[in-house]
Design an enzyme around this catalytic site. Structure first.
Site, PDB file in Angstrom:
ATOM      1  N   HIS A   1      34.538  28.833  45.992  1.00  0.00           N
ATOM      2  CA  HIS A   1      36.695  28.161  47.573  1.00  0.00           C
ATOM      3  C   HIS A   1      35.716  27.886  49.097  1.00  0.00           C
ATOM      4  O   HIS A   1      34.437  28.224  49.036  1.00  0.00           O
ATOM      5  CB  HIS A   1      37.746  29.124  48.012  1.00  0.00           C
TER       6      HIS A   1
ATOM      7  N   ASP B   1      34.333  37.359  47.396  1.00  0.00           N
ATOM      8  CA  ASP B   1      36.217  36.692  47.768  1.00  0.00           C
ATOM      9  C   ASP B   1      37.269  37.031  46.687  1.00  0.00           C
ATOM     10  O   ASP B   1      37.064  36.932  45.811  1.00  0.00           O
ATOM     11  CB  ASP B   1      36.215  35.317  47.899  1.00  0.00           C
TER      12      ASP B   1
ATOM     13  N   GLN C   1      42.056  35.617  44.823  1.00  0.00           N
ATOM     14  CA  GLN C   1      42.436  35.586  43.040  1.00  0.00           C
ATOM     15  C   GLN C   1      42.561  36.967  42.552  1.00  0.00           C
ATOM     16  O   GLN C   1      43.485  37.204  41.751  1.00  0.00           O
ATOM     17  CB  GLN C   1      42.156  34.610  42.108  1.00  0.00           C
TER      18      GLN C   1
ATOM     19  N   LYS D   1      48.816  34.792  48.159  1.00  0.00           N
ATOM     20  CA  LYS D   1      48.871  34.542  46.645  1.00  0.00           C
ATOM     21  C   LYS D   1      49.189  36.038  45.820  1.00  0.00           C
ATOM     22  O   LYS D   1      49.556  35.783  44.315  1.00  0.00           O
ATOM     23  CB  LYS D   1      47.422  34.815  46.364  1.00  0.00           C
TER      24      LYS D   1
END
Length: 410
Positions: A124, A202, A205, A229
């Site tokens: 990202h 990261d 997700q 999220k």
């Protein structure tokens, strides 16, 4: 999955009963942000209804009550990811700020000209641009690890870069927001450590969709993720870091509770974690995030992941039967609940607009991953992403509507 009652779970999410353009809402944009359960919404409302007062500031009752709730949320987060101490949990505005914090503090203090900063092709922008910018500022080498044809990370390429012995930090996603690729974090981290590099993951997700704890990730140094999220509010996230690494890092911003003592010519900093939390913290959303974690744990992250894998398998098997559809992602088992695809004949934005008229929310665009789009040879993709409140019936309706869209544009 017999104990997983999705219809009962859906009752906890008020927005799922909405109609959009006269159609029942089908929300398949969960990789962008998840919907919010009543338990989180009510916890956030309670902060401002009953215990609103600035934390760490007052001796009065409300301030003490608010501070206790704020710090209890930090403890919940530490337990959720298996951190050794809540002192390793830094509240940020989200994954983006968490990564920028590391790049701006650890990075500027440790990166020198000629060093290698390594990221992957599937990152990202939030885990790409800060490192690219730091490399330019410091005269370092910015290196990108490529993908295999099956949309997995090329570990041979990674090791060839690490073997040079110049990598100071490896920053990579645990799960791609575009491809759904679940990276072998523990294996990658061990490889990086073998050659003396720090590791930032990261987790935006992965932490939301898998039963992730730090021990499963192995020897990493930083983990960043966002509340929004994972059924939490927007504007709040977390940077986890190893305590010794955080202690050695300079502050990110100045003012408020990150200060211990201010003199005329010098200032000393507060202890962890407050050293990195300048100004009045976002205590309302931090407390609500704790409630969201309670909700997720009540359902069970393992159960959530297994159910999403069922949805993903069902969706993949159906979508590949449509004419001209190409799925961009690894084989099942290596992919999270993200399904990116392109049509040979229809632009992604046209497909998404057609589906929106049917009440179906999917994403179309480059998904903040333009370097990946260029490598894939596309300008954009469609992305349907699932969470534990979605159903096979919704996916069937989506696939049917997608088929209608392909016929319409033909």
């Amino acid at each position: 999955m017999s104990e997983f009652n999705v219809e009962k779970i859906r009752q906890d999410f008020p927005i799922l009963s909405r109609e959009v353009r006269g159609k029942k809402l089908i929300y398949l944009d969960n990789a962008a942000t998840s919907q919010k359960p009543l338990a989180m919404i009510e916890a956030q409302a309670r902060v401002y209804k009953e215990l609103n007062a600035n934390v760490h500031r007052g001796v009065h009752f409300l301030s003490q009550e608010s501070t206790d709730a704020y710090e209890k949320s930090r403890v919940k987060i530490a337990k959720f990811i298996g951190a050794k101490s809540e002192q390793e949990i830094i509240f940020t505005r989200g994954t983006t700020e968490a990564i920028n914090l590391v790049a701006s503090t650890w990075g500027k203090a440790n990166i020198k000209a000629g060093d290698d900063i390594v990221v992957t092709r599937m990152e990202h922008h939030s885990n790409f641009v800060p490192w690219q910018s730091l490399a330019k500022e410091k005269g370092a080498n910015f290196k990108i690890i490529e993908l295999n044809p099956d949309f997995t990370l090329d570990l041979n390429h990674l090791e060839s870069v690490l073997k040079l012995g110049k990598t100071k930090i490896l920053a990579f996603t645990a799960m791609s927001n575009v491809l759904g690729t679940i990276n072998p974090v523990k294996e990658i981290a061990a490889m990086a450590k073998k050659y003396g590099a720090l590791v930032l993951v990261d987790g935006a997700q992965a932490v939301a969709h898998t039963a992730t704890v730090l021990k499963d990730f192995g020897d990493i140094d930083f983990l960043a993720f966002s509340a929004h999220k994972m059924c939490g509010p927007t504007g709040i996230g977390v940077l986890w870091g190893k305590k010794d690494v955080l202690l050695a890092m300079p502050p990110y911003q100045f003012g408020g509770d990150m200060i211990l003592q201010v003199g005329d010519s010098d200032t000393s900093w507060n202890e962890l974690p407050w050293k990195f939390e300048a100004g009045t913290p976002n205590y309302g959303d931090s407390i609500a995030f704790g409630a969201a974690l309670d909700y997720l744990q009540k359902i069970g992250m393992k159960q959530i992941h297994e159910y999403e894998q069922e949805l993903l398998k069902y969706a993949r098997e159906a979508i590949v039967k449509l004419p001209g559809i190409r799925v961009l992602g690894p084989e099942p088992g290596l992919q999270g609940g993200v399904l990116s695809f392109t049509s040979a004949t229809v632009h992604p934005h046209d497909l998404a607009t057609f589906l929106d008229v049917q009440g179906i929310a999917i994403r179309a665009g480059h998904h903040c991953a333009q370097p990946l789009m260029r490598k894939l040879g596309v300008i954009a993709t469609n992305r349907a992403s699932f969470y534990f409140y979605n159903t096979k019936q919704e996916i069937a309706f989506f696939i049917n509507a997608l088929g209608n869209a392909l016929e319409y544009f033909q």
